[in-house]
Design a protein around this motif. Sequence first.
Motif, PDB file in Angstrom:
ATOM      1  N   LYS A 179       0.846  -1.204   0.000  1.00 42.15           N
ATOM      2  CA  LYS A 179       0.000   0.000   0.000  1.00 42.15           C
ATOM      3  C   LYS A 179       0.881   1.253   0.000  1.00 42.15           C
ATOM      4  CE  LYS A 179      -3.468  -2.589   2.648  1.00 42.15           C
ATOM      5  NZ  LYS A 179      -4.372  -2.629   3.817  1.00 42.15           N
ATOM      6  N   SER A 180       1.968   1.161  -0.774  1.00 38.93           N
ATOM      7  CA  SER A 180       2.967   2.229  -0.766  1.00 38.93           C
ATOM      8  C   SER A 180       2.510   3.496  -1.472  1.00 38.93           C
ATOM      9  CB  SER A 180       4.272   1.725  -1.404  1.00 38.93           C
ATOM     10  OG  SER A 180       4.052   1.337  -2.749  1.00 38.93           O
ATOM     11  N   ASP A 181       1.293   3.484  -2.003  1.00 39.59           N
ATOM     12  CA  ASP A 181       0.741   4.707  -2.586  1.00 39.59           C
ATOM     13  C   ASP A 181       0.097   5.586  -1.517  1.00 39.59           C
ATOM     14  OD1 ASP A 181      -1.197   2.778  -2.115  1.00 39.59           O
ATOM     15  OD2 ASP A 181      -2.467   3.397  -3.801  1.00 39.59           O
ATOM     16  N   GLN A 182       0.103   5.112  -0.269  1.00 38.85           N
ATOM     17  CA  GLN A 182      -0.504   5.868   0.815  1.00 38.85           C
ATOM     18  C   GLN A 182       0.529   6.738   1.525  1.00 38.85           C
ATOM     19  OE1 GLN A 182      -2.607   3.240   3.478  1.00 38.85           O
ATOM     20  NE2 GLN A 182      -3.920   2.402   1.858  1.00 38.85           N
ATOM     21  N   GLU A 183       0.048   7.753   2.190  1.00 37.51           N
ATOM     22  CA  GLU A 183       0.923   8.664   2.927  1.00 37.51           C
ATOM     23  C   GLU A 183       1.595   7.928   4.083  1.00 37.51           C
ATOM     24  OE1 GLU A 183       0.610  12.906   5.406  1.00 37.51           O
ATOM     25  OE2 GLU A 183      -1.141  12.062   4.379  1.00 37.51           O
ATOM     26  N   GLY A 184       2.849   8.215   4.297  1.00 37.48           N
ATOM     27  CA  GLY A 184       3.591   7.607   5.388  1.00 37.48           C
ATOM     28  C   GLY A 184       4.556   6.527   4.948  1.00 37.48           C
ATOM     29  N   TRP A 231      23.891 -10.174   4.971  1.00 32.18           N
ATOM     30  CA  TRP A 231      22.899  -9.748   3.989  1.00 32.18           C
ATOM     31  C   TRP A 231      22.134  -8.545   4.531  1.00 32.18           C
ATOM     32  CZ3 TRP A 231      21.105 -10.267  -0.861  1.00 32.18           C
ATOM     33  CH2 TRP A 231      19.770  -9.973  -1.136  1.00 32.18           C
ATOM     34  N   THR A 232      21.930  -7.545   3.687  1.00 34.02           N
ATOM     35  CA  THR A 232      21.097  -6.407   4.053  1.00 34.02           C
ATOM     36  C   THR A 232      19.740  -6.567   3.375  1.00 34.02           C
ATOM     37  OG1 THR A 232      23.010  -4.937   4.224  1.00 34.02           O
ATOM     38  CG2 THR A 232      20.843  -3.901   4.018  1.00 34.02           C
ATOM     39  N   PRO A 233      18.691  -6.829   4.138  1.00 32.71           N
ATOM     40  CA  PRO A 233      17.375  -7.050   3.539  1.00 32.71           C
ATOM     41  C   PRO A 233      16.919  -5.849   2.718  1.00 32.71           C
ATOM     42  CG  PRO A 233      17.369  -7.753   5.825  1.00 32.71           C
ATOM     43  CD  PRO A 233      18.663  -7.020   5.601  1.00 32.71           C
ATOM     44  N   PRO A 234      16.604  -6.049   1.452  1.00 29.16           N
ATOM     45  CA  PRO A 234      16.119  -4.949   0.621  1.00 29.16           C
ATOM     46  C   PRO A 234      14.699  -4.553   1.018  1.00 29.16           C
ATOM     47  CG  PRO A 234      15.966  -7.001  -0.580  1.00 29.16           C
ATOM     48  CD  PRO A 234      16.668  -7.322   0.708  1.00 29.16           C
ATOM     49  N   ILE A 235      14.323  -3.351   0.648  1.00 31.91           N
ATOM     50  CA  ILE A 235      12.976  -2.843   0.901  1.00 31.91           C
ATOM     51  C   ILE A 235      12.272  -2.707  -0.441  1.00 31.91           C
ATOM     52  CG2 ILE A 235      11.599  -0.959   1.863  1.00 31.91           C
ATOM     53  CD1 ILE A 235      14.047  -0.280   3.636  1.00 31.91           C
ATOM     54  N   VAL A 236      11.190  -3.452  -0.603  1.00 34.70           N
ATOM     55  CA  VAL A 236      10.441  -3.431  -1.855  1.00 34.70           C
ATOM     56  C   VAL A 236       9.091  -2.765  -1.601  1.00 34.70           C
ATOM     57  CG1 VAL A 236       9.441  -4.810  -3.712  1.00 34.70           C
ATOM     58  CG2 VAL A 236      11.549  -5.578  -2.584  1.00 34.70           C
ATOM     59  N   LYS A 237       8.763  -1.790  -2.437  1.00 32.95           N
ATOM     60  CA  LYS A 237       7.478  -1.092  -2.297  1.00 32.95           C
ATOM     61  C   LYS A 237       6.479  -1.679  -3.285  1.00 32.95           C
ATOM     62  CE  LYS A 237       9.818   3.204  -1.007  1.00 32.95           C
ATOM     63  NZ  LYS A 237      10.086   4.622  -1.393  1.00 32.95           N
ATOM     64  N   THR A 238       5.306  -1.999  -2.776  1.00 31.66           N
ATOM     65  CA  THR A 238       4.282  -2.610  -3.619  1.00 31.66           C
ATOM     66  C   THR A 238       2.923  -1.946  -3.402  1.00 31.66           C
ATOM     67  OG1 THR A 238       3.672  -4.269  -1.957  1.00 31.66           O
ATOM     68  CG2 THR A 238       5.418  -4.863  -3.506  1.00 31.66           C
ATOM     69  N   VAL A 239       2.081  -2.097  -4.408  1.00 26.72           N
ATOM     70  CA  VAL A 239       0.650  -1.823  -4.275  1.00 26.72           C
ATOM     71  C   VAL A 239      -0.010  -3.083  -4.806  1.00 26.72           C
ATOM     72  CG1 VAL A 239      -1.280  -0.310  -4.843  1.00 26.72           C
ATOM     73  CG2 VAL A 239       1.035   0.653  -4.669  1.00 26.72           C
ATOM     74  N   ALA A 240      -0.199  -4.059  -3.917  1.00 27.26           N
ATOM     75  CA  ALA A 240      -0.573  -5.402  -4.340  1.00 27.26           C
ATOM     76  C   ALA A 240      -1.903  -5.442  -5.079  1.00 27.26           C
ATOM     77  CB  ALA A 240      -0.623  -6.330  -3.128  1.00 27.26           C
ATOM     78  N   THR A 241      -2.831  -4.592  -4.693  1.00 28.63           N
ATOM     79  CA  THR A 241      -4.150  -4.614  -5.327  1.00 28.63           C
ATOM     80  C   THR A 241      -4.083  -4.252  -6.799  1.00 28.63           C
ATOM     81  OG1 THR A 241      -4.506  -2.349  -4.551  1.00 28.63           O
ATOM     82  CG2 THR A 241      -5.421  -4.148  -3.210  1.00 28.63           C
ATOM     83  N   ILE A 264       5.300  -6.338  -7.819  1.00 24.45           N
ATOM     84  CA  ILE A 264       5.348  -7.790  -7.673  1.00 24.45           C
ATOM     85  C   ILE A 264       6.585  -8.369  -8.364  1.00 24.45           C
ATOM     86  CG2 ILE A 264       4.167  -9.957  -8.134  1.00 24.45           C
ATOM     87  CD1 ILE A 264       2.843  -8.149  -6.023  1.00 24.45           C
ATOM     88  N   ALA A 265       6.893  -7.880  -9.566  1.00 24.67           N
ATOM     89  CA  ALA A 265       8.083  -8.353 -10.283  1.00 24.67           C
ATOM     90  C   ALA A 265       9.343  -8.031  -9.490  1.00 24.67           C
ATOM     91  CB  ALA A 265       8.146  -7.730 -11.674  1.00 24.67           C
ATOM     92  N   GLU A 266       9.361  -6.844  -8.873  1.00 25.64           N
ATOM     93  CA  GLU A 266      10.517  -6.445  -8.060  1.00 25.64           C
ATOM     94  C   GLU A 266      10.654  -7.340  -6.827  1.00 25.64           C
ATOM     95  OE1 GLU A 266       9.371  -3.038 -10.591  1.00 25.64           O
ATOM     96  OE2 GLU A 266       8.277  -4.478  -9.345  1.00 25.64           O
ATOM     97  N   LEU A 267       9.519  -7.720  -6.238  1.00 27.79           N
ATOM     98  CA  LEU A 267       9.560  -8.609  -5.079  1.00 27.79           C
ATOM     99  C   LEU A 267      10.072  -9.990  -5.478  1.00 27.79           C
ATOM    100  CD1 LEU A 267       9.003  -9.453  -2.194  1.00 27.79           C
ATOM    101  CD2 LEU A 267       6.588  -9.724  -2.776  1.00 27.79           C
ATOM    102  N   ALA A 268       9.585 -10.509  -6.595  1.00 23.27           N
ATOM    103  CA  ALA A 268      10.061 -11.802  -7.083  1.00 23.27           C
ATOM    104  C   ALA A 268      11.557 -11.754  -7.375  1.00 23.27           C
ATOM    105  CB  ALA A 268       9.289 -12.214  -8.333  1.00 23.27           C
TER     106      ALA A 268
END
Length: 323
Positions: free
Chosen positions: A202-207, A228-238, A243-247
Amino acid sequence: MFFLYTFFLDHHQNLIVQLRAGDSRALARAISSVENHASGWVELLKALFPYTGHARTVGLTGAPGVGKSTLVDYLARHYRKETRTVGIIAVDPTSPYTGGAILGDRIRMQEHFSDPGIYIRSMATRGSLGGLGRTTADVSMVLDASGRDIVMIETVGVGQDEVDIVRVADITVVILVPGMGDDVQTIKAGIMEIADIFVINKSDQEGTERVEREILALQSLAIRADNWTPPIVKTVATRGQGIAELASAIGEYQSYLQKNGLVLQHRIQNWETRLLEMLRDTLLEKARASISDGDLSRLASEIAEHKRDPYSVIEEIAKKAAL
């Protein structure tokens, strides 16, 4: 006894042949047998084990409402486009009436029903804490043995204590969303520490930026054993965004583990924990079988009335069970 063993062996061989051939009904029967501890379920798992160890197991965890089911849904679509087969275990709360899963992710993902390359199983926690059911790991093994390329486990969503997934999955994805107050700070002692990949859904939301800054701040305080440094992936699943970036991030971490020879080490650590859990469950069942309900009530009464101490009672039960 020999006849029963031969019967189970022949039955399991037929079931395994069908399961390995992609028969979804055979897969369903095998999972039900394991989940319900039906007669011969341990022998079935013994026979299936040589076929395991090939699937990539991905756990997706996070608080309720972060969009785990939608992410799993779109990830499954992504992997199917790559012609990879997928098994999904959706762990849901237990119904107080039926003992089954009450949310039913199979309903939410019903458009996959016609795709033989995706198998979805909803399972209840049945009172187990930590976000998983007691048989989740075993069901995951059955899916692995069936030849699935990817096994995704969606945990129930219980908050900061939901850390059991790290002992089952090869890769753990922790999902957060903006707008949940100080949620990152609240759960940092729990699931924040098990993340191989962070997802801000829900990365299209404020905050969103605030959540990202908090994750980065927490990462700066500790260095993982695998560096390992865990990456941060922004998604709007709906909308299927990210999704491709997460995969890709999931694939990159798998490659990192393989490149640095950490896959086996990771699985050894997982099996050390699982062996202790399996031993605990087996010994508990053996001890429980050695004492009747009547004797248990009598002993509990004696302890409550301070006629006996609980420690001596436990020693007596353990001795009776020959533990």
